[in-house]
Enzyme design. Structure first.
Site, PDB file in Angstrom:
ATOM      1  N   HIS A 102       0.839  -1.209   0.000  1.00 10.26           N
ATOM      2  CA  HIS A 102       0.000   0.000   0.000  1.00 10.26           C
ATOM      3  C   HIS A 102       0.866   1.249   0.000  1.00 10.26           C
ATOM      4  O   HIS A 102       1.970   1.258   0.558  1.00 10.26           O
ATOM      5  CB  HIS A 102      -1.016  -0.016   1.141  1.00 10.26           C
ATOM      6  CG  HIS A 102      -0.462  -0.068   2.536  1.00 10.26           C
ATOM      7  ND1 HIS A 102       0.001   1.041   3.192  1.00 10.26           N
ATOM      8  CD2 HIS A 102      -0.318  -1.105   3.404  1.00 10.26           C
ATOM      9  CE1 HIS A 102       0.398   0.689   4.419  1.00 10.26           C
ATOM     10  NE2 HIS A 102       0.232  -0.612   4.571  1.00 10.26           N
ATOM     11  N   ASP A 104      -0.227   4.393   0.995  1.00  7.82           N
ATOM     12  CA  ASP A 104      -0.512   5.355   2.068  1.00  7.82           C
ATOM     13  C   ASP A 104       0.164   4.945   3.375  1.00  7.82           C
ATOM     14  O   ASP A 104       0.572   3.793   3.553  1.00  7.82           O
ATOM     15  CB  ASP A 104      -2.037   5.517   2.259  1.00  7.82           C
ATOM     16  CG  ASP A 104      -2.730   4.219   2.655  1.00  7.82           C
ATOM     17  OD1 ASP A 104      -2.324   3.141   2.194  1.00  7.82           O
ATOM     18  OD2 ASP A 104      -3.698   4.288   3.444  1.00  7.82           O
ATOM     19  N   ASP A 135       6.128   0.363   7.425  1.00  8.87           N
ATOM     20  CA  ASP A 135       4.720   0.078   7.049  1.00  8.87           C
ATOM     21  C   ASP A 135       4.283   1.021   5.949  1.00  8.87           C
ATOM     22  O   ASP A 135       3.736   2.074   6.241  1.00  8.87           O
ATOM     23  CB  ASP A 135       3.840   0.233   8.295  1.00  8.87           C
ATOM     24  CG  ASP A 135       2.376  -0.072   8.013  1.00  8.87           C
ATOM     25  OD1 ASP A 135       2.076  -0.652   6.963  1.00  8.87           O
ATOM     26  OD2 ASP A 135       1.537   0.291   8.851  1.00  8.87           O
ATOM     27  N   GLU A 169      -5.046   1.609   2.324  1.00 11.99           N
ATOM     28  CA  GLU A 169      -5.053   0.452   3.242  1.00 11.99           C
ATOM     29  C   GLU A 169      -5.279   0.903   4.674  1.00 11.99           C
ATOM     30  O   GLU A 169      -5.982   0.240   5.439  1.00 11.99           O
ATOM     31  CB  GLU A 169      -3.730  -0.320   3.140  1.00 11.99           C
ATOM     32  CG  GLU A 169      -3.739  -1.685   3.841  1.00 11.99           C
ATOM     33  CD  GLU A 169      -3.428  -1.670   5.338  1.00 11.99           C
ATOM     34  OE1 GLU A 169      -3.723  -2.655   6.020  1.00 11.99           O
ATOM     35  OE2 GLU A 169      -2.898  -0.655   5.836  1.00 11.99           O
ATOM     36  N   GLU A 170      -4.672   2.041   5.029  1.00 11.05           N
ATOM     37  CA  GLU A 170      -4.727   2.483   6.424  1.00 11.05           C
ATOM     38  C   GLU A 170      -6.117   2.949   6.844  1.00 11.05           C
ATOM     39  O   GLU A 170      -6.368   3.174   8.028  1.00 11.05           O
ATOM     40  CB  GLU A 170      -3.690   3.584   6.689  1.00 11.05           C
ATOM     41  CG  GLU A 170      -2.231   3.134   6.485  1.00 11.05           C
ATOM     42  CD  GLU A 170      -1.757   2.079   7.497  1.00 11.05           C
ATOM     43  OE1 GLU A 170      -2.548   1.654   8.354  1.00 11.05           O
ATOM     44  OE2 GLU A 170      -0.581   1.675   7.399  1.00 11.05           O
ATOM     45  N   GLU A 197       1.932  -7.391   3.282  1.00  9.55           N
ATOM     46  CA  GLU A 197       2.768  -6.947   4.393  1.00  9.55           C
ATOM     47  C   GLU A 197       2.746  -7.886   5.607  1.00  9.55           C
ATOM     48  O   GLU A 197       1.772  -8.581   5.871  1.00  9.55           O
ATOM     49  CB  GLU A 197       2.350  -5.552   4.858  1.00  9.55           C
ATOM     50  CG  GLU A 197       0.985  -5.511   5.505  1.00  9.55           C
ATOM     51  CD  GLU A 197       0.514  -4.071   5.703  1.00  9.55           C
ATOM     52  OE1 GLU A 197       1.224  -3.292   6.343  1.00  9.55           O
ATOM     53  OE2 GLU A 197      -0.579  -3.748   5.219  1.00  9.55           O
ATOM     54  N   HIS A 407       3.177   2.592  12.958  1.00 13.07           N
ATOM     55  CA  HIS A 407       2.211   3.534  13.551  1.00 13.07           C
ATOM     56  C   HIS A 407       2.764   4.234  14.804  1.00 13.07           C
ATOM     57  O   HIS A 407       2.044   4.945  15.484  1.00 13.07           O
ATOM     58  CB  HIS A 407       0.867   2.860  13.891  1.00 13.07           C
ATOM     59  CG  HIS A 407       0.187   2.248  12.700  1.00 13.07           C
ATOM     60  ND1 HIS A 407      -1.159   1.973  12.680  1.00 13.07           N
ATOM     61  CD2 HIS A 407       0.641   1.880  11.491  1.00 13.07           C
ATOM     62  CE1 HIS A 407      -1.484   1.436  11.504  1.00 13.07           C
ATOM     63  NE2 HIS A 407      -0.404   1.370  10.771  1.00 13.07           N
TER      64      HIS A 407
HETATM   65 ZN   LIG Z   1       0.577  -1.522   6.427  1.00 15.39          ZN
END
Ligand SMILES: [Zn+2]
Ligand SMILES: *[C@@H]1O[C@H](CO)[C@@H](O)[C@H](O)[C@H]1NC(C)=O
Ligand SMILES: *[C@@H]1O[C@H](CO)[C@@H](O)[C@H](O)[C@H]1NC(C)=O
Length: 448
Positions: A102, A104, A135, A169-170, A197, A407
């Site tokens: 992804h 984003d 990520d 995705e997020e 992922e 995150h």
């Molecule tokens: Zn991710």
């Protein structure tokens, strides 16, 4: 030779050596190009809720063209591009390989970071700090670098290789991977296996994920007669709600105890975490203190492991966590099914009855990688959409010896670990794209 001449020759030789040395160290190694491309991608701010997809897409497309991949931009939702790259294999009838990532990232609180989260600063250890360094912009570019190296080596794939770069995705992937996987475009790719992922591993063993938990977001609400703050009476909304909270927290503790005792992995239990409580009569400075309110609510993020019996969990919620007999109601704000469209759990077989697993494991070991036992991913990823269609998918981000910082503040990845990951993907892609044994019936690779 006199002394003067001797020194002249010595000094000349020394300066030649010095010039040559400085030339070698200054000239850029191929690795420094890989790192600077990674940094360039990280510097494009694709943080939700306002990701800059356009410059990210342009960057990916320019990389793909320099590698010599076919490119397609699919736009199921305006300004949310799905970028599909293709390296055609010799045997077109064989199911293809899809490398998904992804574009984003989650937002970052800049002031809480040691380096700006969108500068991709590399410190003296080689740690590259950026939102998305774990990520999962690392994985997206590692795919591309692996494909570039394979092209340069003259590798000829038997199976077609696709790489997809998807938006959103997020925030659930609905306008990204879900649209893509549900499209005719995806169907026409005849995908046999997907890589997506995983998570970093603090020790030397990589982690591979073969399934994930389903998010259920539960809100429970209690009502009851209001009353004076001084009065003792039964069945107030607060009392009813707190009884439920207590029951739920006991369940949480029992699940957590299994993990703490090493009897279950994090992904194998049902996690329940309180995320909000809402009650009371507000005043400009706080709450009315001498009034017992007539309503109270609490919200829980529940992650349901793939083996769970959904009916019995729902029965537990209705009868024990929010019983109507206690004036309680509940609502599942999100309730992702535990079984896919084919009635199978969202799991890909991760043992030697699945050749994609065997090949993955062997390729990683071949380049010196080590592996943990395969795991259930504790949260949701885009892989759920492909598993929903019965397509096998493994979650894998090659980051060993790396703290898990997705995150989190100060997300980073070390450059050496990044480069090692490129080699790991080269081995996996080479092995997958060369595999021509039986055309595996993909639907049999989900667990029954
Ligand atoms: Zn991710
Ligand atoms: C349910 O609520 C009503 C009024 O709101 C109250 O009179 C009654 O006692 C409550 N019952 C229980 C079991 O909480
Ligand atoms: C592989 O896993 C599946 C599903 O868990 C199981 O049914 C099967 O017996 C396993 N096969 C081998 C060879 O371990």
């Amino acid at each position: 030779m006199d002394t003067k001449n001797y020194f002249r020759i010595l000094i000349t030789t020394l300066s030649i050596v010095l010039i040559a040395f400085s030339y070698i160290t200054k000239s850029e190694s191929p690795d420094s190009h890989l790192i600077s491309r990674f940094q360039q991608y990280l510097q494009i701010n694709t943080a939700q809720p306002n990701p800059n997809y356009k410059p990210a897409a342009d960057f990916i497309l320019s990389q793909a063209k320099s590698i010599g991949l076919d490119v397609q931009v699919l736009e199921y939702v305006k300004s949310k591009p799905v970028i599909l790259l293709t390296w055609q294999g010799k045997e077109k009838y064989l199911p293809s390989i899809l490398l998904n990532s992804h574009i984003d990232v989650v937002p970052a609180e800049k002031e809480k970071w040691v380096h700006d989260p969108f500068l991709a600063h590399k410190d003296s250890n080689g740690d590259i700090y950026a939102r998305g360094s774990q990520d999962m912009k690392c994985v997206g570019l590692q795919y591309l670098e692996a494909l570039r190296n394979l092209k340069n080596r003259g590798f000829v794939p038997r199976r077609t290789i696709h790489a997809s770069f998807v938006p959103d995705e997020e925030i659930g992937g609905h306008d990204g991977a879900e649209m893509f996987v549900g499209s005719k475009d995806f169907e026409s790719l005849n995908v046999g296996v997907v890589l997506d992922e995983g998570l970093a591993s603090p020790d030397e063993n990589y982690r591979v994920f073969y399934g994930e938990r389903s998010p259920w977001w539960l809100v429970i609400k209690a009502v009851g007669a209001p009353g004076h703050g001084s009065k003792l009476y039964d069945n107030s909304a607060m009392e009813n709600l707190l009884k439920s909270v207590e029951t739920i927290m006991k369940f949480r503790a029992a699940q957590f105890d299994l993990v703490k005792a090493g009897l279950a992995a994090e992904g194998e239990v049902i996690s329940v975490n309180p995320v909000f409580m809402k009650a009371g009569t507000p005043t400009p400075t706080g709450f009315v203190m001498n009034l017992q309110p007539s309503e109270a609510e609490a919200g829980f993020d529940i992650r349901v492991s793939p083996g769970t019996n959904a009916e019995s969990l729902e029965k537990r919620i209705a009868e024990e966590w929010a019983p109507a007999s206690r004036n309680m109601t509940f609502q599942l704000k999100q309730k992702k099914p535990i079984k896919n469209k084919l009635g199978l759990p969202f799991m890909t077989i991760a043992n030697h009855s699945n050749p994609w697993w065997t090949l993955l494991e062997a390729a990683i070991l071949k380049v010196g990688g080590k592996l943990h036992k395969p795991e259930i991913f504790p949260a949701a990823t885009d892989a759920c959409f492909v598993r929903d269609h019965g397509v096998p998918a493994f979650g894998f981000s090659p980051m060993a010896n790396t703290p898990i910082l997705l995150h989190d503040h100060n997300e980073f990845l070390n450059e050496a670990e990044y480069l090692k990951g490129v080699g790991v993907y080269e081995a996996i892609i080479e092995s997958y794209a060369s595999y021509t044994e039986a055309v595996v019936d993909r639907d049999s690779l989900s667990e029954l």
